[in-house]
Design a protein around this motif. Structure first.
Motif, PDB file in Angstrom:
ATOM      1  N   ALA A   1      39.551 -60.764  -3.482  1.00 17.10           N
ATOM      2  CA  ALA A   1      38.943 -60.881  -4.845  1.00 17.10           C
ATOM      3  C   ALA A   1      39.433 -61.632  -5.784  1.00 17.10           C
ATOM      4  CB  ALA A   1      38.865 -59.315  -5.602  1.00 17.10           C
ATOM      5  N   SER A   2      38.795 -62.228  -6.779  1.00 19.25           N
ATOM      6  CA  SER A   2      39.508 -63.103  -7.671  1.00 19.25           C
ATOM      7  C   SER A   2      39.183 -62.609  -8.992  1.00 19.25           C
ATOM      8  CB  SER A   2      38.972 -64.530  -7.503  1.00 19.25           C
ATOM      9  OG  SER A   2      39.301 -65.587  -8.575  1.00 19.25           O
ATOM     10  N   THR A   3      40.087 -62.723  -9.999  1.00 13.87           N
ATOM     11  CA  THR A   3      39.987 -62.159 -11.270  1.00 13.87           C
ATOM     12  C   THR A   3      39.478 -63.464 -12.090  1.00 13.87           C
ATOM     13  OG1 THR A   3      42.411 -62.643 -11.731  1.00 13.87           O
ATOM     14  CG2 THR A   3      41.455 -60.368 -11.064  1.00 13.87           C
ATOM     15  N   ARG A   4      39.425 -64.828 -11.420  1.00  6.13           N
ATOM     16  CA  ARG A   4      38.919 -65.980 -12.388  1.00  6.13           C
ATOM     17  C   ARG A   4      37.507 -65.785 -12.601  1.00  6.13           C
ATOM     18  NH1 ARG A   4      41.269 -70.251  -8.336  1.00  6.13           N
ATOM     19  NH2 ARG A   4      43.715 -70.197  -8.948  1.00  6.13           N
TER      20      ARG A   4
ATOM     21  N   PHE B   1      55.251 -47.156   7.885  1.00  3.11           N
ATOM     22  CA  PHE B   1      55.814 -47.555   9.211  1.00  3.11           C
ATOM     23  C   PHE B   1      55.156 -48.636   9.580  1.00  3.11           C
ATOM     24  CE2 PHE B   1      52.245 -46.522  11.949  1.00  3.11           C
ATOM     25  CZ  PHE B   1      51.454 -45.517  11.430  1.00  3.11           C
ATOM     26  N   ALA B   2      54.025 -49.499   9.226  1.00  2.00           N
ATOM     27  CA  ALA B   2      53.613 -50.838   9.786  1.00  2.00           C
ATOM     28  C   ALA B   2      54.112 -51.667   8.729  1.00  2.00           C
ATOM     29  CB  ALA B   2      52.067 -50.581   9.826  1.00  2.00           C
ATOM     30  N   GLY B   3      54.605 -51.475   7.450  1.00  2.00           N
ATOM     31  CA  GLY B   3      55.445 -52.485   6.619  1.00  2.00           C
ATOM     32  C   GLY B   3      54.164 -53.279   5.858  1.00  2.00           C
ATOM     33  N   TYR B   4      53.199 -52.701   5.404  1.00  2.00           N
ATOM     34  CA  TYR B   4      52.107 -53.567   4.730  1.00  2.00           C
ATOM     35  C   TYR B   4      51.798 -52.715   3.332  1.00  2.00           C
ATOM     36  CZ  TYR B   4      48.377 -50.129   6.081  1.00  2.00           C
ATOM     37  OH  TYR B   4      47.884 -48.933   6.168  1.00  2.00           O
ATOM     38  N   ALA B   5      51.093 -53.459   2.600  1.00  2.00           N
ATOM     39  CA  ALA B   5      50.337 -52.901   1.213  1.00  2.00           C
ATOM     40  C   ALA B   5      48.996 -52.706   1.270  1.00  2.00           C
ATOM     41  CB  ALA B   5      50.796 -53.825   0.147  1.00  2.00           C
ATOM     42  N   LYS B   6      48.302 -52.044   0.611  1.00  2.00           N
ATOM     43  CA  LYS B   6      46.897 -51.718   0.565  1.00  2.00           C
ATOM     44  C   LYS B   6      46.507 -52.880  -0.087  1.00  2.00           C
ATOM     45  CE  LYS B   6      42.898 -49.434   0.163  1.00  2.00           C
ATOM     46  NZ  LYS B   6      42.293 -48.963   1.393  1.00  2.00           N
ATOM     47  N   ALA B   7      47.172 -53.580  -1.041  1.00  2.00           N
ATOM     48  CA  ALA B   7      46.516 -54.975  -1.786  1.00  2.00           C
ATOM     49  C   ALA B   7      47.846 -55.639  -1.941  1.00  2.00           C
ATOM     50  CB  ALA B   7      45.733 -54.778  -2.596  1.00  2.00           C
ATOM     51  N   VAL B   8      47.549 -56.727  -2.231  1.00  2.00           N
ATOM     52  CA  VAL B   8      48.778 -57.728  -2.855  1.00  2.00           C
ATOM     53  C   VAL B   8      48.072 -58.504  -3.863  1.00  2.00           C
ATOM     54  CG1 VAL B   8      50.115 -59.638  -2.154  1.00  2.00           C
ATOM     55  CG2 VAL B   8      49.942 -57.760  -0.595  1.00  2.00           C
ATOM     56  N   ILE B   9      48.605 -58.856  -4.778  1.00  2.00           N
ATOM     57  CA  ILE B   9      48.109 -59.593  -6.191  1.00  2.00           C
ATOM     58  C   ILE B   9      49.012 -60.894  -5.863  1.00  2.00           C
ATOM     59  CG2 ILE B   9      47.566 -59.761  -8.537  1.00  2.00           C
ATOM     60  CD1 ILE B   9      47.995 -56.599  -8.384  1.00  2.00           C
ATOM     61  N   ASP B  10      48.172 -62.143  -5.881  1.00  2.00           N
ATOM     62  CA  ASP B  10      48.692 -63.464  -5.993  1.00  2.00           C
ATOM     63  C   ASP B  10      48.119 -64.261  -6.780  1.00  2.00           C
ATOM     64  OD1 ASP B  10      50.122 -65.664  -5.076  1.00  2.00           O
ATOM     65  OD2 ASP B  10      49.028 -66.166  -3.358  1.00  2.00           O
TER      66      ASP B  10
ATOM     67  N   THR C   1      44.087 -63.988  -7.415  1.00  2.00           N
ATOM     68  CA  THR C   1      43.617 -63.533  -6.181  1.00  2.00           C
ATOM     69  C   THR C   1      44.163 -62.042  -5.572  1.00  2.00           C
ATOM     70  OG1 THR C   1      43.436 -65.865  -5.450  1.00  2.00           O
ATOM     71  CG2 THR C   1      43.107 -64.118  -3.701  1.00  2.00           C
ATOM     72  N   ILE C   2      43.368 -61.413  -5.287  1.00  2.00           N
ATOM     73  CA  ILE C   2      43.690 -59.988  -4.756  1.00  2.00           C
ATOM     74  C   ILE C   2      43.282 -59.788  -3.237  1.00  2.00           C
ATOM     75  CG2 ILE C   2      43.757 -57.527  -5.073  1.00  2.00           C
ATOM     76  CD1 ILE C   2      42.419 -58.489  -8.106  1.00  2.00           C
TER      77      ILE C   2
ATOM     78  N   ILE D   1      38.494 -49.245  -1.453  1.00  2.00           N
ATOM     79  CA  ILE D   1      38.692 -50.929  -1.712  1.00  2.00           C
ATOM     80  C   ILE D   1      38.664 -51.007  -3.226  1.00  2.00           C
ATOM     81  CG2 ILE D   1      38.065 -53.269  -1.535  1.00  2.00           C
ATOM     82  CD1 ILE D   1      37.342 -52.541   1.385  1.00  2.00           C
ATOM     83  N   ASP D   2      37.510 -50.386  -3.669  1.00  2.00           N
ATOM     84  CA  ASP D   2      37.268 -50.434  -5.345  1.00  2.00           C
ATOM     85  C   ASP D   2      38.382 -49.962  -5.945  1.00  2.00           C
ATOM     86  OD1 ASP D   2      35.362 -51.510  -7.313  1.00  2.00           O
ATOM     87  OD2 ASP D   2      34.711 -49.517  -7.581  1.00  2.00           O
ATOM     88  N   ALA D   3      38.791 -48.576  -5.600  1.00  2.00           N
ATOM     89  CA  ALA D   3      40.119 -48.012  -6.230  1.00  2.00           C
ATOM     90  C   ALA D   3      41.245 -48.951  -6.244  1.00  2.00           C
ATOM     91  CB  ALA D   3      40.181 -46.743  -5.395  1.00  2.00           C
ATOM     92  N   ALA D   4      41.536 -49.576  -5.178  1.00  2.00           N
ATOM     93  CA  ALA D   4      42.582 -50.461  -5.130  1.00  2.00           C
ATOM     94  C   ALA D   4      42.343 -51.840  -6.095  1.00  2.00           C
ATOM     95  CB  ALA D   4      43.083 -51.009  -3.746  1.00  2.00           C
ATOM     96  N   LEU D   5      41.073 -52.143  -6.116  1.00  2.00           N
ATOM     97  CA  LEU D   5      40.999 -53.248  -6.759  1.00  2.00           C
ATOM     98  C   LEU D   5      41.088 -52.790  -8.345  1.00  2.00           C
ATOM     99  CD1 LEU D   5      37.915 -54.819  -4.962  1.00  2.00           C
ATOM    100  CD2 LEU D   5      40.219 -55.971  -5.390  1.00  2.00           C
ATOM    101  N   SER D   6      40.745 -51.682  -8.560  1.00  2.00           N
ATOM    102  CA  SER D   6      41.024 -51.055 -10.027  1.00  2.00           C
ATOM    103  C   SER D   6      42.386 -51.110 -10.502  1.00  2.00           C
ATOM    104  CB  SER D   6      40.170 -49.692 -10.050  1.00  2.00           C
ATOM    105  OG  SER D   6      40.449 -49.096 -11.371  1.00  2.00           O
ATOM    106  N   LYS D   7      43.253 -50.810  -9.573  1.00  2.00           N
ATOM    107  CA  LYS D   7      44.621 -50.734  -9.945  1.00  2.00           C
ATOM    108  C   LYS D   7      45.177 -52.186 -10.061  1.00  2.00           C
ATOM    109  CE  LYS D   7      45.870 -46.743  -7.535  1.00  2.00           C
ATOM    110  NZ  LYS D   7      46.672 -46.041  -6.118  1.00  2.00           N
ATOM    111  N   ALA D   8      44.446 -53.042  -9.805  1.00  2.00           N
ATOM    112  CA  ALA D   8      44.809 -54.647  -9.969  1.00  2.00           C
ATOM    113  C   ALA D   8      43.998 -55.205 -11.230  1.00  2.00           C
ATOM    114  CB  ALA D   8      44.614 -55.393  -8.774  1.00  2.00           C
ATOM    115  N   GLY D   9      43.226 -54.522 -11.906  1.00  2.00           N
ATOM    116  CA  GLY D   9      42.392 -54.865 -12.886  1.00  2.00           C
ATOM    117  C   GLY D   9      41.116 -55.455 -12.660  1.00  2.00           C
ATOM    118  N   ALA D  10      40.780 -55.014 -11.481  1.00  2.00           N
ATOM    119  CA  ALA D  10      39.456 -55.747 -11.076  1.00  2.00           C
ATOM    120  C   ALA D  10      38.391 -54.871 -10.432  1.00  2.00           C
ATOM    121  CB  ALA D  10      39.725 -56.846  -9.909  1.00  2.00           C
ATOM    122  N   SER D  11      37.275 -55.135  -9.531  1.00  2.00           N
ATOM    123  CA  SER D  11      36.286 -54.242  -8.798  1.00  2.00           C
ATOM    124  C   SER D  11      35.959 -54.898  -7.958  1.00  2.00           C
ATOM    125  CB  SER D  11      35.441 -53.843  -9.980  1.00  2.00           C
ATOM    126  OG  SER D  11      34.565 -54.688 -10.324  1.00  2.00           O
ATOM    127  N   LEU D  12      34.980 -54.409  -7.201  1.00  2.00           N
ATOM    128  CA  LEU D  12      34.247 -54.961  -6.145  1.00  2.00           C
ATOM    129  C   LEU D  12      33.292 -56.231  -6.753  1.00  2.00           C
ATOM    130  CD1 LEU D  12      32.945 -52.051  -3.861  1.00  2.00           C
ATOM    131  CD2 LEU D  12      34.603 -53.898  -3.141  1.00  2.00           C
TER     132      LEU D  12
END
Length: 126
Positions: free
Chosen positions: A122-125, A14-23, A26-27, A57-68
């Motif tokens: 977060a950054s995966t670099r 209803f607010a039109g957002y995602a928990k996380a965005v990967i660019d 950068t997450i 937050i750590d769980a969302a980052l995990s889905k992006a292949g990252a962590s805190l």
């Protein structure tokens, strides 16, 4: 939307957002409050809310292949200056070796019982 991570929270729709965005490397993780993951209620203690928010937050980052451990920036919103020490203590435990940038603001939050909200970049670099 391959570069979006959703938690399933009704507010995402209803607010039109995602928990996380990967660019690229950068997450960006949306502001996250500290509800108990089982009951969805806010614990009374702000330290517990902080731990819950960071776990979410750590769980969302995990889905992006990252962590805190990949955190480069941390933005923290608290509803009362009296919460600063408890929140900072938890952040210090989690980020002692990571050392992201940090901004903390005292403000209102949009959920009754919420005392803290945390947003992470977060950054995966390497």
């Amino acid at each position: 939307m391959q570069n979006r991570i959703f938690s399933g929270a009704p507010s995402e729709d209803f607010a039109g957002y995602a928990k996380a965005v990967i660019d690229g490397p950068t997450i960006y993780v949306s502001g996250t409050m500290g509800q108990d993951p089982q009951t969805n209620a806010f614990p009374e203690g702000v330290a517990d809310q902080t731990r819950n928010a960071l776990a979410s937050i750590d769980a969302a980052l995990s889905k992006a292949g990252a962590s805190l451990k990949n955190a480069v920036a941390c933005r923290v919103y608290i509803t009362d200056g009296a919460f600063l020490k408890d929140v900072a203590t938890v952040l210090g435990e989690v980020f002692a070796e990571i050392r992201p940038t940090n901004t903390l603001l005292i403000c209102q939050l949009p959920a009754p019982g919420a005392k803290v909200e945390i947003e992470i970049t977060a950054s995966t670099r390497s």
